[in-house]
Structures are given as structure tokens and as C-alpha cells.
Design a protein around this motif. Structure first.
Motif, short mmCIF file in Angstrom:
data_model
loop_
_atom_site.label_atom_id
_atom_site.label_comp_id
_atom_site.label_asym_id
_atom_site.label_seq_id
_atom_site.Cartn_x
_atom_site.Cartn_y
_atom_site.Cartn_z
N ILE A 409 0.84 -1.33 0.11
CA ILE A 409 0.00 -0.25 0.11
C ILE A 409 0.87 1.20 -0.01
O ILE A 409 1.58 1.55 1.02
CB ILE A 409 -0.90 -0.09 1.21
N ALA A 410 0.74 1.97 -1.01
CA ALA A 410 1.82 3.16 -1.25
C ALA A 410 1.62 4.31 -0.59
O ALA A 410 0.97 5.05 -0.83
CB ALA A 410 1.88 3.50 -2.81
N ILE A 411 1.80 4.24 0.86
CA ILE A 411 1.57 5.57 1.63
C ILE A 411 2.97 5.99 1.87
O ILE A 411 3.93 5.56 2.18
CB ILE A 411 1.09 4.89 3.10
N ARG A 412 3.02 7.35 1.45
CA ARG A 412 4.33 8.01 1.30
C ARG A 412 4.75 8.43 2.65
O ARG A 412 4.04 8.82 3.28
CB ARG A 412 4.20 9.07 0.34
N HIS A 413 6.12 8.47 2.93
CA HIS A 413 6.59 8.85 4.13
C HIS A 413 6.12 8.34 5.40
O HIS A 413 5.98 9.00 6.60
CB HIS A 413 6.47 10.38 4.26
#
Length: 447
Positions: A409-413
Motif C-alpha cells: 500500500i503506497a503510503i508515502r513518508h
């Protein structure tokens, strides 16, 4: 128009509590400032505590915020091979394949028929012994085969299948140093270095209420009806329902690396000089020195684990003393988590990012598992291990196969994972003087 203080629920004029975080004496709700009505039927206008965001601002933030994307793949499980921590011994008997049968011997003359079966049997035995010896030597020296055998030997119960989705996204301005802990109902408590102690609602991530405070928090943890706030020199206990102060206890030394954890009736706190235990029942704090500065703390299944000087120790729940330290054998650990049948450490070996699996009873290292990117946080929820990895996002690690599974799941930072214990996982991130809070609904399958 005058400003008066009144409860939004029952309009009780009698208020109690410290300035900036007052409560209704009748119902216990937090109290905001209200404009006194100037005429008949005039409505109160409540001023919210903390990060008050209007609906238009929420919509604009939602439109500009990056949407969590799915499909960011890592190499398939077949390409990720566990590396044994130490040279494996002889493989288990069940793993030794039977030697292939020898070729049928040629026809013999009538004179040699009587001794032919004896010679053939001896030849078969010799060939079988030779093939088995070669196989054992190959298994003992081939790192990939040995690692597969070790990975098969060190596994946990299989977690359910998950279909994680993003349900809540919130944000707040913050400098580095923000701390947070999940609430029991799916909400979240947090405090920035210069802000109030704030409660996010479980339903939508909005501000439920906040309490004014003058001391930055170094860690938060919930114990029963108490919210434990760790500061630079004290432990502050608040009622987690109405925020009222219950007691303040002085710390014997400055806090250490990690947020406090709860285990049984105790709160465990890392200090720069060692490990402290807070007995919630009597409010007593005891300190135990450690052989090195603590760098990790975790608790699961009634056991507490401490990382110090790159060694892992099980903490005695009665005395509070760390037990015999286990050397991590060249693995440099950054953080630990406990659960899912093991203790898990994220870090690196020879500069390569890895996940280290350790025995849940002895703390002995079992497997070094390579990762596609450096992990920034590790947590255990619903029998699965969850990793936040730089440039990848958040992904599940299956302890029954010792492999990453599913899509990230591409959750940034993402900088911290907070397991809530109710099929939910909070992902906290900080970037450009702003903190983000993303709640994942894991939706475990029943099959």
C-alpha cells in the motif's frame, strides 16, 4: 457579544479543570468558549480545540492529498530466500530424500549366479551411502538449500487473508518529535512538540477534544482508563475519558529511545540509564540498569523484550531485570516488535536491509530475511507482521511462510506503524513540517 464558558451538551455553568482544558461538572465533557446569545433563539457557536478544520478545508485537503495506490509490487516470494543466521546442522530426517535405486546389474554367467545377489546388495548399499553422503554435504554447504530448510523449520501460525483499505486520513502541522498511540475504539491520541494533547475521533479522524499542556510528550500509551504521558522528567497520568490529571510521578532518569509499552499491570519505559517499570496499581516506579543504552522495546503475550547494545534480552516480569542477552550475530537492529510467534527486528546486515526473526522464548536469532528496501517501522497485528519500507509503502509479511505477501500500500513518508489490536493499523508519517495519520482497515477473512 460576550464570551462565556459553557458546556455544549448541557449548558452547565459550573466548570472544573485546568485553564485551557476545562470540563463540565455535570457531564464531564470538554468545554469550549461560546458566544453568549444576543437575542431570542440565538445559537451557540463552539470553538473547537486543537486542529479545527472546516468542511471546505477538509475537502480541499482530500482533493490534494495523494490517494493510496495499490499494485506496487515487490519481487515474488520465490526470489526472496531466507539466509540462515548460522551454518545449519544436519537436515531433519524427513528432509533427506531417498537415494535413487542403482542400475540393474548385467546378466551373469551360471557360475556366478549364486553370489550375484549378495554382490548386488552390497553394491546398492555402497551406492546409497555414497549418494546420501554427497546429498548431506551439499545441503550443509549450499547456502540457498540450507536457508530453505531453516526457513521451513522456523514458522508460525498462518494469519488470515487480508484486504486492507484506507478508511481515515488526517493531518496536522508538526515539527519532528510528534508522538502518538492508538485509542481502544479505533481513534488516535497524539501530541506534537509544541501542541496540545489531542484526540482524533474514530469515525472520521476529526478532532474529538484536546487538552492544553506545557510539556512536550516523549511517549504515549493507554493502560485501562488511564492515558500515560511520558515527558522529559516525569510520568503524567490522565483519565482518558475526560482528561483530568490523576497523578504525576518523577522519573529516575531521562527517557530513552522508545515509546512506553504495557504488559500485565505494568508500564515499561526505556531510560538512558536502563529500564523502568511503573506499577499502575500503586504508582511506584522502579529502575533496572542495563548493559548498554536501550534501543528497542516490545511486549507481547505477557513477555517484555529489550534491545540494548545490539543484544536482545527477555525481561523478568517479577524483578524487572533483563535476562541473558542474545547477540544478534552481525545484524544491526533499528527497532523491534513482538508477536506472531516470534520477536522481529528490522535493520541491516552488511549494509543490506533485512528482517531478523528471533525465537519467542529464548530470543535466539533464527532467520535473516532480505527486504526489498530499508524498513522504517515494524508492527504485529492479527497474527501478521507489517512493515513500512522506504519507497515501497506498507506491506504484510506472512510468518507462516517467512515471505512478503500481497501488494504494498503506497503510503508515502511512513515512519511509524501503530497496531490498535482491533483489525486496524495506524500509519504515521512526517514530511515538510506536517504529520499525517492514515488508518488501514485490515478486513481479515474468516476462512
Amino acid at each position: 457579544m460576550a464570551l462565556t464558558a459553557a458546556c455544549a451538551s448541557c449548558d452547565c455553568p459550573e466548570l472544573i479543570g485546568e485553564p485551557g482544558a476545562r470540563f463540565c461538572a455535570r457531564c464531564g465533557h470538554p468545554v469550549g468558549l461560546h458566544h453568549a446569545p444576543t437575542g431570542a433563539g440565538a445559537a451557540h457557536s463552539r470553538v473547537e480545540y486543537g486542529l479545527a478544520v472546516s468542511e471546505l478545508e477538509k475537502q480541499a485537503a482530500a482533493a490534494s492529498a495523494p490517494v493510496a495506490e495499490y499494485g506496487l509490487r515487490v519481487p515474488p516470494p520465490g526470489q526472496i530466500v531466507a539466509e540462515p543466521v548460522s551454518p545449519a546442522g544436519p537436515p531433519p530426517v524427513a528432509a533427506i530424500q531417498q537415494a535413487p535405486p542403482a542400475a540393474r546389474p548385467p546378466r551373469r554367467s551360471h557360475r556366478s549366479r549364486r553370489r550375484g545377489p549378495v554382490v548386488a546388495s552390497a553394491a546398492l548399499i555402497v551406492v546409497a551411502i555414497a549418494v546420501t553422503a554427497v546429498y548431506l554435504a551439499t545441503r550443509a554447504t549450499h547456502p540457498r538449500a540450507a536457508s530453505r530448510a531453516a526457513a521451513a523449520a522456523h514458522t508460525s501460525h498462518r494469519p488470515p487473508g487480508f484486504a486492507p483499505v484506507v478508511s481515515v486520513m488526517a493531518h496536522a502541522p508538526s515539527r519532528p518529535g510528534l508522538v502518538a498511540t492508538p485509542a481502544h475504539d479505533g481513534g488516535l491520541w497524539y501530541q506534537s512538540p509544541t501542541g496540545n494533547l489531542t484526540r482524533l475521533a474514530a469515525a472520521d479522524g476529526g478532532i474529538a477534544y484536546a487538552f492544553a499542556t506545557h510539556q512536550p510528550a516523549r511517549g504515549l500509551v493507554i493502560s485501562s482508563h488511564t492515558l500515560i504521558v511520558l515527558t522529559a522528567n516525569a510520568v503524567i497520568e490522565r483519565d482518558r475519558g475526560n482528561g483530568r490529571l490523576r497523578q504525576t510521578l518523577a522519573l529516575p532518569a531521562s527517557p530513552g529511545c522508545c515509546p512506553p509499552v504495557e504488559s500485565g499491570t505494568s508500564i515499561w519505559i526505556t531510560l538512558r540509564s536502563g529500564l523502568a517499570r511503573l506499577d499502575v496499581a500503586n504508582g511506584r516506579i522502579t529502575e533496572q540498569p542495563t548493559a548498554g543504552t536501550p534501543t528497542g522495546l516490545a511486549a507481547a503475550a505477557g513477555r517484555v523484550w529489550l534491545m540494548a547494545a545490539n543484544h536482545l534480552s527477555a525481561v523478568d516480569p517479577v524483578t524487572g531485570r533483563p535476562g541473558t542477552p542474545r547477540d544478534l550475530r552481525g545484524f544491526k537492529a533499528d527497532a523491534i516488535a513482538a508477536g506472531a510467534g516470534a520477536v522481529w527486528a528490522i535493520g541491516s546486515r552488511a549494509g543490506r536491509p533485512q528482517l531478523l526473526r528471533l525465537d519467542a522464548h529464548s530470543g535466539r536469532p533464527q532467520l535473516s530475511l532480505p527486504l526489498p528496501a530499508a524498513a522504517t517501522s515494524v508492527a504485529v497485528e492479527d497474527g501478521a507482521v507489517w512493515l513500512a519500507m522506504a519507497g515501497v509503502g506498507v506491506q504484510e509479511f506472512d510468518p507462516s511462510t517467512n515471505h512478503l505477501v500481497g501488494a504494498a500500500i503506497a503510503i508515502r513518508h511512513a515512519t511509524a506503524l501503530l497496531a490498535s489490536g482491533n483489525d486496524q493499523l495506524w500509519v504515521m508519517g512526517t514530511h515538510a513540517a506536517r504529520a499525517t495519520f492514515t488508518r488501514l482497515e485490515l478486513h481479515p477473512s474468516l476462512g
